[in-house]
Write an enzyme that holds these catalytic residues in place. Structure first.
Site, PDB file in Angstrom:
ATOM      1  N   VAL A 291      30.385 -13.174   9.272  1.00 47.42           N
ATOM      2  CA  VAL A 291      30.385 -12.024   8.353  1.00 47.42           C
ATOM      3  C   VAL A 291      29.792 -12.410   6.995  1.00 47.42           C
ATOM      4  CG1 VAL A 291      31.856 -10.396   7.103  1.00 47.42           C
ATOM      5  CG2 VAL A 291      32.270 -10.841   9.521  1.00 47.42           C
TER       6      VAL A 291
ATOM      7  N   GLU B  69      24.300  -8.202   4.770  1.00 48.93           N
ATOM      8  CA  GLU B  69      24.470  -6.742   4.715  1.00 48.93           C
ATOM      9  C   GLU B  69      23.798  -6.115   3.499  1.00 48.93           C
ATOM     10  OE1 GLU B  69      28.847  -8.003   3.821  1.00 48.93           O
ATOM     11  OE2 GLU B  69      27.112  -8.983   4.640  1.00 48.93           O
TER      12      GLU B  69
ATOM     13  N   ASP C   3     -12.735   8.337  -2.505  1.00 53.02           N
ATOM     14  CA  ASP C   3     -13.751   9.380  -2.442  1.00 53.02           C
ATOM     15  C   ASP C   3     -14.230   9.634  -3.855  1.00 53.02           C
ATOM     16  OD1 ASP C   3     -15.198  11.377  -1.085  1.00 53.02           O
ATOM     17  OD2 ASP C   3     -13.851  12.859  -1.895  1.00 53.02           O
TER      18      ASP C   3
ATOM     19  N   THR D  67     -18.693   8.432  -0.398  1.00 52.77           N
ATOM     20  CA  THR D  67     -19.012   9.784  -0.852  1.00 52.77           C
ATOM     21  C   THR D  67     -20.070  10.435   0.035  1.00 52.77           C
ATOM     22  OG1 THR D  67     -19.884  11.057  -2.727  1.00 52.77           O
ATOM     23  CG2 THR D  67     -20.714   8.819  -2.478  1.00 52.77           C
ATOM     24  N   GLY D  68     -20.104  11.757  -0.003  1.00 53.93           N
ATOM     25  CA  GLY D  68     -21.151  12.498   0.717  1.00 53.93           C
ATOM     26  C   GLY D  68     -22.405  12.664  -0.114  1.00 53.93           C
ATOM     27  N   ASP D  69     -22.364  12.205  -1.393  1.00 55.35           N
ATOM     28  CA  ASP D  69     -23.509  12.345  -2.298  1.00 55.35           C
ATOM     29  C   ASP D  69     -24.670  11.441  -1.907  1.00 55.35           C
ATOM     30  OD1 ASP D  69     -23.059  14.344  -4.009  1.00 55.35           O
ATOM     31  OD2 ASP D  69     -22.119  13.159  -5.575  1.00 55.35           O
TER      32      ASP D  69
ATOM     33  N   ASN E 144     -12.124  16.864   4.844  1.00 60.49           N
ATOM     34  CA  ASN E 144     -12.820  15.814   5.600  1.00 60.49           C
ATOM     35  C   ASN E 144     -12.178  14.438   5.437  1.00 60.49           C
ATOM     36  OD1 ASN E 144     -13.725  15.833   2.843  1.00 60.49           O
ATOM     37  ND2 ASN E 144     -15.329  14.417   3.426  1.00 60.49           N
TER      38      ASN E 144
ATOM     39  N   ASP F 225      25.879  -8.573  -2.648  1.00 58.69           N
ATOM     40  CA  ASP F 225      25.217  -7.542  -1.848  1.00 58.69           C
ATOM     41  C   ASP F 225      24.923  -6.291  -2.668  1.00 58.69           C
ATOM     42  OD1 ASP F 225      25.176  -9.164   0.311  1.00 58.69           O
ATOM     43  OD2 ASP F 225      27.000  -8.386   1.206  1.00 58.69           O
TER      44      ASP F 225
END
Length: 955
Positions: A335, A340, A382, A618-620, A695, A792
């Site tokens: 114990v 614990e 992004d 990025t999508g640029d 996206n 504890d």
């Protein structure tokens, strides 16, 4: 399924994901799709379609084939389910078993015939205390989960049931967005959020912002299927123009709906910290069990050896009682060894961190993401809306010969030019524009229209101009809307008394704006800072051309503004279709860009210092992406910038080689983002992914920690993410890293402290039980219970709630495979445990002589109390020592920033004083004299110098 239409839902959804002109051609084009959907583009659907009797429901056939424009509600877990999920943890189950065994034996011992009459029945307390600790952890976790679910629902509550404009029965109607069907003809205008996928049927100059769906920040012009891009994506926004579209996919079948549904229903795996803690808890339990078995055998052997040496062998009843007592001692060891406090520490750290992070504008949806973030080695961000503001702004400009290089310097520019120049410029922007101020999808007041025009209106607003008032006072004669073939927009107005004054003023004025090179070709003069007009000679023309190139190199979109005063006769000669662009006066050139969010540059630098590699996806186009990445400090010398197609063409092995140096990925598709995350994870990186668009959903879900934007983020992005940035600030991710590292450090600090106490308590109990005549431990079961409470629950609260400091960013990330206990921690645990065991053993066996105590019952009781007091104060001072788990010698640094730690230390000291002074019967203590108090506290304080010596030992 019966389908009375000539086309299936999958055929229609395949048209837009990805956009496929080839598939549309196969279906026969837009007109053929309209026929298959049984709809006339002029009159729309019939309101009573399919209704033959009063019991029939309109559009039932259509909805049974194509579905309704509603997404099913997510099923939230009940509180009981959350409780069960929180309890399903190896450590908690192990603790429950240990507590039940302890409880059963404790109760049996309390009521056994051999229980001493002068001692309280407290055998049940230890088992109950562990059960309470388990219950506290389970409840805290479940309540935390329940609250964050409610916060998320509140944040992401569906927008009010909005209306959309459709044509039905030949009339324009407003219907609920939920009542929209495949085949409905929608009317689109600026500011509309597209509620379904569709095909463009016709209109005027319709342009959409698809950045939330595709990551592409360029405005997408919509044309009929024989001219170009006719595909309109759900979730995108109408920026300018008007038009009609036919809905081809709604609800779960639409681009938006499919992405939203894909984000649901996946359970998070265990985090690195959770898995390490489970392993460690098992290892500790095994060691504790081994120690208990050794102790059991040692005490049994000792008992029978001593019994054999006695004149008379003890009777069976006495042997049985002794064996039970020995078993109880062994179980006490298990114990004491069982950690614990471990789940308690993690729970406390996460609960505290997530509460504080909410104050820092981070809503943590997945608790474990907080500590995972502490191990992050890479952030994939992004650009549009995350690093930048997703709001085009006039960043630089040269107008009337005077320049400004930041939006903040615009008012300074206005002070350097004549007031007539400012009036002419603001009139030009207000009149020659179709954008307007309105409420966006989040109900915030903003400009609605093309991104360029919104940027210019924002610019004129900084100059203190009221565009609406100017428009009301202006008499517009002719408008030539923006056309992609001439790349300009022109407006002719009648000059009135309140109009801007100009050199060589006439009856009419023509304002033109557009692509810089094209407008410049039509200019023969330019405006000076004092409001006069000068001839545009060759030298000035070259200078302006150089300026346009310089702005373009910085990834700025350049716009030229010009005007020309016209006489009535010249105005009459103007065509109604195309403007005559010649002899224009150049007002100037402005450079427009989507600016970085405030604090991004500093955050990127801080991430680099912390060993976290930031990448921009990025999508640029590549040039814009590289320029912004350089400005943000992401693209550095030796870094690689690629486009999505280039990256996709590489083999898996080539991708793995390039990934470590890849800093920018432009023209990327949603798939590219998931590939980047996968390649990084294959190299054992812990990846954080930020995004705000639909996206971004799959990559946010795949990443170890997904961040979405609370304001600009789409519902899909929020659903897919682990942490929502409530203020949309990239800087908040840095705070999440800080808190993540603070959580990990808090757990490690607690481990260092607890394992030291565990080892010391187990070894002392073992040695004292074997060494004593009656096989009893020097620390009683109730004293061990108090020590357990200190080491504890209270220690977890004190050490796991330490707020983060900037020092956490001065070190590199810890590998997810690194052991929970590193060398420095191990050094401190072993060193302190040896010191504590040695001190307590010296006091146990030499204490009577050292403290000049009589060798009688009173002297023995005082010595036991002093051993107990020394042991507790060794823990009190070692807790201060464990505040630092690096080699920093000053353990008191920032101690006053953590009031919880100080409060707990005061509570423990006060509790110890009350136990020693008044807890005689239960705790087997006697009051100590002031000198004895001073001596025991002084011995306990030796933990601090010992900690310093251990830190100075080489690693």
């Amino acid at each position: 399924q019966h389908n009375p239409f000539g086309v299936s839902p999958s055929q229609l959804t395949d048209l837009v994901d990805p956009k496929s002109p080839e598939l549309l051609k196969k279906l026969g084009g837009t007109q053929a799709v309209l026929k298959k959907l049984r709809v006339d583009p002029k009159s729309g659907l019939s309101s009573d379609e399919g209704v033959e009797s009063s019991s029939d429901k309109a559009f039932s056939d259509r909805q049974s084939v194509f579905g309704r424009n509603i997404l099913p509600e997510t099923i939230s877990k009940s509180f009981l389910q959350l409780l069960w999920a929180a309890y399903n943890d190896k450590t908690l189950i192990l603790l429950t078993i240990a507590s039940l065994v302890s409880l059963a034996i404790g109760i049996w011992e309390d009521y056994s015939p051999n229980h001493p009459e002068d001692e309280p029945r407290v055998g049940w307390v230890e088992g109950t205390a562990i059960l309470v600790a388990v219950l506290a952890v389970v409840l805290t976790n479940a309540i935390n989960d329940y609250q964050k679910e409610r916060q998320f629902k509140k944040l992401n509550a569906k927008k009010e049931d909005r209306v959309v404009k459709v044509i039905r029965d030949g009339k324009e109607l407003q219907i609920s967005v939920y009542d929209l069907n495949v085949g409905d003809i929608l009317m689109l205008e600026p500011g509309d959020i597209i509620p379904a996928d569709g095909l463009y049927l016709g209109g005027h100059n319709l342009a959409c912002d698809e950045s939330s769906a595709t990551g592409e920040s360029d405005t997408m012009k919509k044309l009929t299927d024989d001219q170009g891009d006719c595909f309109i994506l759900s979730g995108s926004k109408v920026l300018e123009g008007v038009g009609k579209m036919v809905a081809i996919a709604v609800g779960e079948q639409s681009y938006f709906g499919k992405t939203m549904m894909a984000m649901r229903g996946t359970e998070a795996e265990g985090t690195p910290l959770q898995m390490k803690l489970d392993t460690l808890a098992e290892q500790i339990a095994k060691l504790g069990f081994a120690a208990a078995i050794i102790m059991l055998f040692a005490l049994v052997i000792k008992y029978f050896i001593v019994a054999a040496m006695q004149p008379h062998f003890p009777p069976g009843q006495e042997i049985a009682a002794a064996m039970i007592s020995i078993i109880i001692q062994a179980i006490t060891i298990i114990v004491v060894a069982v950690p614990e406090g471990l789940p308690m520490a993690v729970t406390m750290a996460l609960a505290f961190a997530t509460t504080q992070m909410l104050k820092d504008n981070n809503l943590v949806r997945v608790l474990a993401a907080c500590e995972t973030m502490g191990n992050a080695t890479a952030i994939c961000s992004d650009k549009t809306g995350t690093l930048t503001q997703n709001k085009m702004t006039v960043a630089e400009g040269t107008l009337a010969e005077e320049a400004f290089d930041k939006p903040e310097h615009v008012k300074g520019w206005a002070g350097r030019v004549d007031s007539s120049v400012v009036q002419l410029l603001t009139e030009s922007i207000a009149v020659n524009s179709t954008a307007f101020e309105g409420k966006d999808e989040n109900n915030r007041v903003d400009f609605v229209g093309s991104k360029t025009e919104c940027a210019l209106l924002g610019f004129s607003k900084i100059l203190g101009s009221d565009y609406d008032a100017i428009r009301h006072e202006t008499n517009v004669a002719k408008v030539y809307p923006f056309a992609s073939k001439r790349k300009t927009m022109t407006t002719i107005m009648k000059i009135q008394e309140n109009s801007a004054t100009s050199h060589n003023q006439k009856e009419y004025r023509m304002y033109t704006k557009g692509a810089s090179e094209i407008v410049l070709e039509s200019c023969t003069s330019f405006l000076t800072s004092d409001g006069h007009v000068k001839k545009l000679d060759k030298e000035t023309n070259v200078k302006v051309g150089g300026l346009i190139s310089a702005y373009a190199d910085k990834a700025l979109r350049t716009i030229a503004l010009a005007y020309r005063d016209l006489s009535s006769s010249k105005y009459e000669d103007m065509s109604d279709d195309e403007p005559t662009l010649k002899d224009l006066v150049l007002i100037g050139i402005v450079g427009i860009m989507d600016p970085l969010r405030p604090g991004v540059v500093e955050s990127v630098a801080a991430f680099r210092e912390a060993g976290v590699f930031v990448r921009m996806i990025t999508g640029d186009n590549i040039n814009t992406a590289k320029a912004i990445a350089r400005n943000a400090g992401i693209l550095t010398k030796g870094g690689i910038a690629l486009t999505g197609p280039e990256f996709r063409e590489m083999s898996v092995e080539e991708q793995r080689k390039v990934i470590p140096r890849l800093q920018v990925l432009a023209r990327s598709s949603p798939t590219d983002k998931t590939v980047v995350v996968t390649r990084l994870q294959e190299q054992d990186q812990v990846v954080g992914m930020t995004g705000d668009g639909t996206n971004d959903g799959p990559a946010l879900k795949l990443a170890d920690v997904g961040f979405s934007m609370g304001i600009a983020g789409t519902e899909v992005a929020k659903e897919a993410s682990d942490i929502i940035l409530m203020d949309d600030n990239f800087n908040s991710i840095l705070k999440a890293l800080l808190w993540g590292r603070a959580v990990n450090d808090g757990v490690r600090k607690f481990l260092t402290f607890q394992l030291t106490v565990n080892i010391a308590a187990v070894v002392l109990s073992f040695i004292s039980a074997i060494g004593s005549d009656n096989s009893e431990s020097i620390l009683s079961a109730v004293q061990l219970l108090w020590v357990n409470l200190i080491m504890d629950t209270l220690a977890a609260l004190a050490l796991a709630t330490e707020p983060p400091t900037q020092d956490l960013l001065q070190r590199k990330p810890i590998s997810k495979y690194a052991h929970l206990i590193n060398f420095r921690m191990g050094k401190m645990i072993i060193g302190q445990a040896i010191f504590q065991i040695a001190v307590n053993l010296v006091i146990m066996y030499l204490g009577l002589a050292i403290f000049h105590l009589d060798n009688d019952a009173q002297g023995q009781a005082t010595l036991r109390t002093m051993v107990f007091n020394v042991f507790v104060f060794l823990q009190v001072f070692n807790e201060i020592n464990c505040r630092r788990i690096d080699n920093t010698l000053n353990v008191f640094k920032d101690i006053f920033n953590n009031w919880i730690f100080l409060a707990i230390q005061v509570l423990v000291i006060l509790g110890q004083f009350l136990i020693v002074t008044f807890g005689g019967i239960a705790f087997k203590t006697v009051p100590l004299t002031p000198i004895q108090w001073l001596v025991t506290v002084a011995i306990g304080s030796l933990s601090l110098p010992v900690g310093t010596i251990i830190r100075l030992l080489p690693d």
